[in-house]
Design an enzyme around this catalytic site. Structure first.
Site, mmCIF file in Angstrom:
data_model
loop_
_atom_site.group_PDB
_atom_site.id
_atom_site.type_symbol
_atom_site.label_atom_id
_atom_site.label_comp_id
_atom_site.label_asym_id
_atom_site.label_seq_id
_atom_site.Cartn_x
_atom_site.Cartn_y
_atom_site.Cartn_z
ATOM 1 N N ASP A 1 6.949 3.434 -7.364
ATOM 2 C CA ASP A 1 6.471 4.751 -6.904
ATOM 3 C C ASP A 1 7.513 5.494 -6.078
ATOM 4 O OD1 ASP A 1 4.109 4.197 -8.101
ATOM 5 O OD2 ASP A 1 2.982 3.790 -6.263
HETATM 6 P P1 NAP Z 1 5.067 -0.129 -6.304
HETATM 7 O O1 NAP Z 1 5.064 1.301 -6.703
HETATM 8 O O2 NAP Z 1 3.785 -0.763 -5.973
HETATM 9 O O3 NAP Z 1 5.780 -0.923 -7.472
HETATM 10 C C1 NAP Z 1 6.082 -2.268 -7.328
HETATM 11 C C2 NAP Z 1 6.621 -2.742 -8.654
HETATM 12 O O4 NAP Z 1 7.067 -4.068 -8.478
HETATM 13 C C3 NAP Z 1 5.588 -2.787 -9.757
HETATM 14 O O5 NAP Z 1 5.713 -1.692 -10.611
HETATM 15 C C4 NAP Z 1 5.830 -4.128 -10.447
HETATM 16 O O6 NAP Z 1 6.150 -3.883 -11.819
HETATM 17 C C5 NAP Z 1 7.036 -4.695 -9.726
HETATM 18 N N1 NAP Z 1 6.898 -6.137 -9.517
HETATM 19 C C6 NAP Z 1 5.810 -6.829 -9.110
HETATM 20 N N2 NAP Z 1 6.077 -8.133 -9.064
HETATM 21 C C7 NAP Z 1 7.369 -8.276 -9.447
HETATM 22 C C8 NAP Z 1 8.217 -9.385 -9.603
HETATM 23 N N3 NAP Z 1 7.804 -10.646 -9.378
HETATM 24 N N4 NAP Z 1 9.488 -9.175 -10.003
HETATM 25 C C9 NAP Z 1 9.926 -7.917 -10.267
HETATM 26 N N5 NAP Z 1 9.148 -6.828 -10.137
HETATM 27 C C10 NAP Z 1 7.892 -7.008 -9.732
HETATM 28 O O7 NAP Z 1 6.038 -0.378 -5.052
HETATM 29 P P2 NAP Z 1 6.885 0.627 -4.183
HETATM 30 O O8 NAP Z 1 7.844 1.401 -5.009
HETATM 31 O O9 NAP Z 1 7.398 -0.203 -3.067
HETATM 32 O O10 NAP Z 1 5.840 1.686 -3.642
HETATM 33 C C11 NAP Z 1 4.853 1.362 -2.694
HETATM 34 C C12 NAP Z 1 3.523 1.963 -3.087
HETATM 35 O O11 NAP Z 1 2.489 1.353 -2.315
HETATM 36 C C13 NAP Z 1 3.465 3.451 -2.814
HETATM 37 O O12 NAP Z 1 2.622 4.072 -3.729
HETATM 38 C C14 NAP Z 1 2.839 3.481 -1.415
HETATM 39 O O13 NAP Z 1 2.230 4.710 -1.092
HETATM 40 C C15 NAP Z 1 1.826 2.371 -1.554
HETATM 41 N N6 NAP Z 1 1.401 1.794 -0.270
HETATM 42 C C16 NAP Z 1 2.305 1.609 0.708
HETATM 43 C C17 NAP Z 1 1.891 1.094 1.930
HETATM 44 C C18 NAP Z 1 2.881 0.984 3.060
HETATM 45 O O14 NAP Z 1 2.464 1.045 4.213
HETATM 46 N N7 NAP Z 1 4.147 0.810 2.769
HETATM 47 C C19 NAP Z 1 0.556 0.726 2.121
HETATM 48 C C20 NAP Z 1 -0.330 0.896 1.068
HETATM 49 C C21 NAP Z 1 0.102 1.433 -0.139
HETATM 50 P P3 NAP Z 1 5.910 -5.049 -12.912
HETATM 51 O O15 NAP Z 1 4.487 -5.435 -12.817
HETATM 52 O O16 NAP Z 1 6.289 -4.403 -14.197
HETATM 53 O O17 NAP Z 1 6.839 -6.174 -12.551
#
Ligand code: NAP
Length: 469
Positions: free
Chosen positions: A394
């Site tokens: 994201d």
């Molecule tokens: P993300 O958008 O959740 O994407 C994480 C990616 O990691 C997934 O697309 C997944 O794709 C991949 N993944 C999972 N396990 C894996 C593995 N073992 N090896 C390789 N890849 C793996 O993460 P982000 O870019 O860090 O964004 C964070 C999101 O969470 C945002 O939308 C944010 O708003 C939200 N959020 C953040 C918080 C905070 O406080 N930081 C709290 C709540 C929500 P695959 O399944 O294809 O591997």
């Protein structure tokens, strides 16, 4: 309260403030944690020696049960489950405030014999703070449960909307506040606190369900702030200074964090709480478009890295899932030794809790100087050879810039797509937490390397070591 207790409470409050100050920098954060923990220990010991405690039986039972549950959770919960856990802990703080405030109401009403319990028997401020403590504590508990369930995937993370949602929440809040006023006017109405708890329960749920997954960081920090506020109110109820001070510190620092998270999402708090951003987005619709990606192998990546002079690593939630922080650090160290300019770009909402990536990389002893926040590094991507995205999605999704019905719309992203080569390491084409397909995967300069992050990085490290030998 005698003087020695007051002085000890003051000392623990000073520890909290120093601890909080130190937590603002990664270098001093560990020491800050110790200061704050010592302050808390001091406050607990002093409270237990307070002459007003008549019977330790329930305190000991509570300590044993709470201690067992705490040890069990601390040893069982995976690092990836931490965000839900933090969400739950905020909720428990709120629940504790509600229970203590309600117990104090029962004690006061018992002392005053309920039928003659009037405002003149007890301080009006105490009754008002009991009502507020119960209201905020209950909203925090149920709001945190919903936030935690969304993070855990038990409830779908997309905004859940229904007609007249804002009006319903406004009516619930107004009714709860009006009932609190009635309680202050006539504290003998024993059913009023129960009605406030009932309304606050519904409000806790209905105020968090319209918030979409991508905005959860804001909700988590807001709940953290509420739990502090509820604690401070309970401090007034019990006339306990250290609770007032610590609750206020948690409440205000939570508000500051909420503000930082809102800025990170480029949204106002009202927009996060009420707008239901991304509610009309349909992942199924988006998924029908057929696009192709080119699959690369770790050998291809190793070749590109060999010729790179600058690399920006973008860590994301998948790095935490794969527990690949140590091997990532190893790879970065090899590149640095070869003279490559390696830095890490940290998006404020990467991962699942505020500061998630900083904690994860600190665990692997990555130098703090290499971690650069989004604002400091975003302009550098265009002059960088490789943007290496490890388990992030994201936070690098260009849809946030232009796609109006996307749950990510408006959120500033890391400009990874501007780098000369983009390398994405993840297991599949699955979307990130917000459920939005990522067009970055289909760009001409993107190399998709599918697989678990740890396995891929270990492979890369192995190849690079072999080459060096
Ligand atoms: P993300 O958008 O959740 O994407 C994480 C990616 O990691 C997934 O697309 C997944 O794709 C991949 N993944 C999972 N396990 C894996 C593995 N073992 N090896 C390789 N890849 C793996 O993460 P982000 O870019 O860090 O964004 C964070 C999101 O969470 C945002 O939308 C944010 O708003 C939200 N959020 C953040 C918080 C905070 O406080 N930081 C709290 C709540 C929500 P695959 O399944 O294809 O591997």
């Amino acid at each position: 309260m005698n003087t020695s207790i007051a002085i000890a409470y003051l000392a623990s409050a000073v520890c909290f403030i120093l601890g909080l100050k130190m937590l603002s920098s990664a270098r001093t954060a560990r020491r800050g944690n110790l200061y704050a923990a010592f302050g808390m220990l001091l406050a607990i010991v002093v409270t237990l020696t307070d002459q007003r405690i008549l019977d330790f039986t329930y305190i000991i039972i509570g300590l044993v049960i709470g201690g067992c549950v705490g040890v069990l959770l601390a040893t069982r919960v995976q690092m990836t489950g931490m965000p839900q856990m933090v969400g739950l802990l905020n909720g428990f703080g709120g629940a504790a405030s509600t229970l203590v405030a309600y117990a104090e109401y029962l004690r006061l009403s018992g002392d005053a014999a309920i039928d003659v319990f009037t405002a003149s028997d007890v301080d009006t401020v105490v009754i008002a703070t009991i009502a507020l403590s119960v209201l905020i504590g209950t909203v925090t508990f149920f709001g945190s449960l919903v936030a935690s369930a969304k993070l855990h995937g038990v409830i779908r993370s997309a905004p859940i909307l229904y007609p007249m949602q804002k009006q319903t929440n406004a009516v619930l809040l107004f009714a709860a506040l009006a009932l609190s006023g009635v309680l202050v006017y006539d504290p003998s109405l024993w059913y009023i606190p129960l009605l406030v708890i009932g309304l606050a329960t519904v409000l806790g749920v209905t105020s968090v369900i319209p918030v979409g997954g991508a905005d959860m960081p804001v909700v988590i920090s807001l709940m953290n702030s509420y739990s502090g506020l509820a604690g401070a109110m309970t401090g007034f109820v019990l006339n306990n200074n250290v609770l007032i001070i610590s609750g206020t510190l948690v409440g205000t620092s939570g508000l500051i964090l909420t503000n930082i998270m809102c800025k990170a999402m480029n949204r106002s708090l009202a927009n996060v709480l009420f707008a239901g951003v991304g509610a009309d987005y349909s992942p199924e619709e988006a998924a029908t478009e057929q696009k192709t990606v080119i699959r690369y192998t770790p050998e291809d990546v190793s070749y590109v890295l060999e010729h790179a002079q600058s690399v920006i690593i973008v860590p994301g939630y998948g790095l935490a899932v794969a527990q690949a922080q140590h091997v990532l650090h190893e790879l970065a160290s090899i590149l640095i030794k070869r003279g490559v300019n390696v830095r890490y770009a940290i998006h404020p909402v990467a991962g699942r809790m505020p500061g998630h990536m900083n904690v994860l990389l600190a665990e692997a002893n990555v130098s703090y100087d290499l971690l650069l926040e989004m604002d400091r590094i975003n302009d550098d991507f265009q002059n960088t050879d490789v943007a290496m995205i490890v388990g992030a999605n994201d936070v690098v999704n260009p849809a946030a810039r232009y796609k109006k019905n996307s749950p990510l719309y408006g959120m500033p992203i890391l400009n990874a797509d501007k780098a000369r080569t983009v390398m994405v390491c993840k297991r599949s084409l699955n979307p990130g937490f917000a459920g939005e397909d990522n067009e970055l995967f289909y760009l001409k300069n993107t190399m998709m390397v599918f697989g678990d992050a740890k396995a891929t990085l270990m492979n890369l490290v192995g190849m690079m070591k072999k080459e060096a030998a």
